[in-house]
Design a protein around this motif. Sequence first.
Motif, PDB file in Angstrom:
ATOM      1  N   TYR A 162       0.805  -1.224   0.000  1.00  0.00           N
ATOM      2  CA  TYR A 162       0.000   0.000   0.000  1.00  0.00           C
ATOM      3  C   TYR A 162       0.839   1.275   0.000  1.00  0.00           C
ATOM      4  O   TYR A 162       0.287   2.376   0.006  1.00  0.00           O
ATOM      5  CB  TYR A 162      -0.952  -0.002   1.199  1.00  0.00           C
ATOM      6  N   MET A 163       2.149   1.154  -0.013  1.00  0.00           N
ATOM      7  CA  MET A 163       2.991   2.347   0.036  1.00  0.00           C
ATOM      8  C   MET A 163       2.709   3.285  -1.131  1.00  0.00           C
ATOM      9  O   MET A 163       2.511   4.494  -0.953  1.00  0.00           O
ATOM     10  CB  MET A 163       4.471   1.948   0.040  1.00  0.00           C
ATOM     11  N   ILE A 164       2.669   2.746  -2.360  1.00  0.00           N
ATOM     12  CA  ILE A 164       2.416   3.610  -3.509  1.00  0.00           C
ATOM     13  C   ILE A 164       0.966   4.080  -3.539  1.00  0.00           C
ATOM     14  O   ILE A 164       0.649   5.110  -4.140  1.00  0.00           O
ATOM     15  CB  ILE A 164       2.795   2.930  -4.841  1.00  0.00           C
ATOM     16  N   THR A 166      -0.689   4.995  -0.774  1.00  0.00           N
ATOM     17  CA  THR A 166      -0.684   6.154   0.121  1.00  0.00           C
ATOM     18  C   THR A 166      -0.173   7.390  -0.610  1.00  0.00           C
ATOM     19  O   THR A 166      -0.781   8.471  -0.547  1.00  0.00           O
ATOM     20  CB  THR A 166       0.191   5.869   1.345  1.00  0.00           C
ATOM     21  N   MET A 167       0.943   7.250  -1.322  1.00  0.00           N
ATOM     22  CA  MET A 167       1.499   8.389  -2.039  1.00  0.00           C
ATOM     23  C   MET A 167       0.543   8.880  -3.127  1.00  0.00           C
ATOM     24  O   MET A 167       0.377  10.090  -3.340  1.00  0.00           O
ATOM     25  CB  MET A 167       2.859   8.013  -2.633  1.00  0.00           C
ATOM     26  N   SER A 168      -0.105   7.946  -3.805  1.00  0.00           N
ATOM     27  CA  SER A 168      -1.039   8.317  -4.874  1.00  0.00           C
ATOM     28  C   SER A 168      -2.258   9.032  -4.315  1.00  0.00           C
ATOM     29  O   SER A 168      -2.756   9.998  -4.911  1.00  0.00           O
ATOM     30  CB  SER A 168      -1.468   7.064  -5.644  1.00  0.00           C
ATOM     31  N   LYS A 169      -2.745   8.572  -3.162  1.00  0.00           N
ATOM     32  CA  LYS A 169      -3.915   9.229  -2.580  1.00  0.00           C
ATOM     33  C   LYS A 169      -3.552  10.601  -2.043  1.00  0.00           C
ATOM     34  O   LYS A 169      -4.343  11.550  -2.152  1.00  0.00           O
ATOM     35  CB  LYS A 169      -4.531   8.360  -1.491  1.00  0.00           C
ATOM     36  N   ALA A 192      -8.388   1.553  -7.871  1.00  0.00           N
ATOM     37  CA  ALA A 192      -8.116   2.751  -7.082  1.00  0.00           C
ATOM     38  C   ALA A 192      -7.124   2.370  -5.987  1.00  0.00           C
ATOM     39  O   ALA A 192      -6.654   1.229  -5.931  1.00  0.00           O
ATOM     40  CB  ALA A 192      -9.416   3.301  -6.499  1.00  0.00           C
ATOM     41  N   THR A 193      -6.789   3.294  -5.101  1.00  0.00           N
ATOM     42  CA  THR A 193      -5.748   3.019  -4.121  1.00  0.00           C
ATOM     43  C   THR A 193      -6.177   1.995  -3.075  1.00  0.00           C
ATOM     44  O   THR A 193      -5.336   1.333  -2.475  1.00  0.00           O
ATOM     45  CB  THR A 193      -5.305   4.296  -3.397  1.00  0.00           C
ATOM     46  N   GLY A 194      -7.493   1.873  -2.844  1.00  0.00           N
ATOM     47  CA  GLY A 194      -7.954   0.892  -1.868  1.00  0.00           C
ATOM     48  C   GLY A 194      -9.276   0.276  -2.252  1.00  0.00           C
ATOM     49  O   GLY A 194     -10.038  -0.164  -1.389  1.00  0.00           O
ATOM     50  N   ALA A 195      -9.569   0.247  -3.543  1.00  0.00           N
ATOM     51  CA  ALA A 195     -10.849  -0.282  -4.010  1.00  0.00           C
ATOM     52  C   ALA A 195     -10.712  -0.762  -5.455  1.00  0.00           C
ATOM     53  O   ALA A 195      -9.912  -0.235  -6.223  1.00  0.00           O
ATOM     54  CB  ALA A 195     -11.942   0.788  -3.921  1.00  0.00           C
ATOM     55  N   ASN A 196     -11.519  -1.752  -5.799  1.00  0.00           N
ATOM     56  CA  ASN A 196     -11.583  -2.218  -7.182  1.00  0.00           C
ATOM     57  C   ASN A 196     -12.483  -1.291  -7.991  1.00  0.00           C
ATOM     58  O   ASN A 196     -13.299  -0.554  -7.432  1.00  0.00           O
ATOM     59  CB  ASN A 196     -12.105  -3.653  -7.246  1.00  0.00           C
ATOM     60  N   ILE A 197     -12.343  -1.342  -9.322  1.00  0.00           N
ATOM     61  CA  ILE A 197     -13.064  -0.389 -10.170  1.00  0.00           C
ATOM     62  C   ILE A 197     -13.872  -1.113 -11.240  1.00  0.00           C
ATOM     63  O   ILE A 197     -13.444  -2.157 -11.770  1.00  0.00           O
ATOM     64  CB  ILE A 197     -12.081   0.626 -10.808  1.00  0.00           C
ATOM     65  N   PHE A 198     -15.051  -0.558 -11.531  1.00  0.00           N
ATOM     66  CA  PHE A 198     -15.968  -1.103 -12.535  1.00  0.00           C
ATOM     67  C   PHE A 198     -16.437   0.034 -13.444  1.00  0.00           C
ATOM     68  O   PHE A 198     -16.536   1.191 -13.010  1.00  0.00           O
ATOM     69  CB  PHE A 198     -17.202  -1.711 -11.866  1.00  0.00           C
TER      70      PHE A 198
END
Length: 288
Positions: A162-164, A166-169, A192-198
């Motif tokens: 999750y390091m990248i 955090t930086m992306s968010k 997304a940084t902590g979720a899947n996308i549809f």
Amino acid sequence: MAGYDDRDGKIWMDGEMVDWRGANVHILTHALHYASSVFEGERCYNGKIFKSTEHSERLRKSGELLDMPLPWSVEEINAAKEAVLAANGLTDAYVRALAWRGAGEDMGVASKRNPIRLAVACWAWGNYYGDAKLKGAKLDIAKWKRPSPETIPHAAKAAGLYMICTMSKHAAEAKGCSDAMMFDYRGYVAEATGANIFFVKDGEVYTPIPDAILNGITRQTVIGMLRERGVTVNEVRIEPGDLEGYQQCFLTGTAAEITPVGQIGEYSFEVGALVQQVAADYETLVRA
């Protein structure tokens, strides 16, 4: 609201319930230096943790992928989660289970002689993206890419991955966005940084193949719900240029639940009927 280290309540740690403020670890804890930790985020609705067993199974699997076999069974992890909810008097809450390599005889990269520890905390937590559930989240496009599965155990829900994110968010929030969409190492849309996308186009749903990202439990649930409704779900490789042709977009995750997306970079999406239906169906399911 007080910081997460300064609250009333109880946290389950290694089989014991401890005071919230006393749930501490030593500064030489291996996970603090080398990210040797895995975790789960879960939500409890009306006193029942949604898919608790699936989350506990994944926690153990994540540990195995990090060469960190957890000495607790799925049943024991489930029981710990129930105990901490009861101790805090919560029936609607976010639940965080965390396993890590603690302090021990090893302090280099290797850590076989260090104990594997487990903690479970819970707290009340509202919408992850605030009012975006109504008007649609605004997403930046991250400069960081999800790595190749040859470089990371992408199927593990591991803290170090999750390091990248955090930086992306952080970069997205600096631009007034709620989150960021990431591409994978090949240039395909990932998540997304902590979720899947549809995405939605002409009544059909499109989502990235999870071959370089975590195949989320909420993601799998939503795919099943859509197919039960007769909606075609396409797991495909999505290129940047494909975004222009999609009409709707939404995110899925335990924290995010079902959150519509109104904008990604220069691309705009409507908070349409299909996304609203998915959100309603999910809310009904988790509270059943």
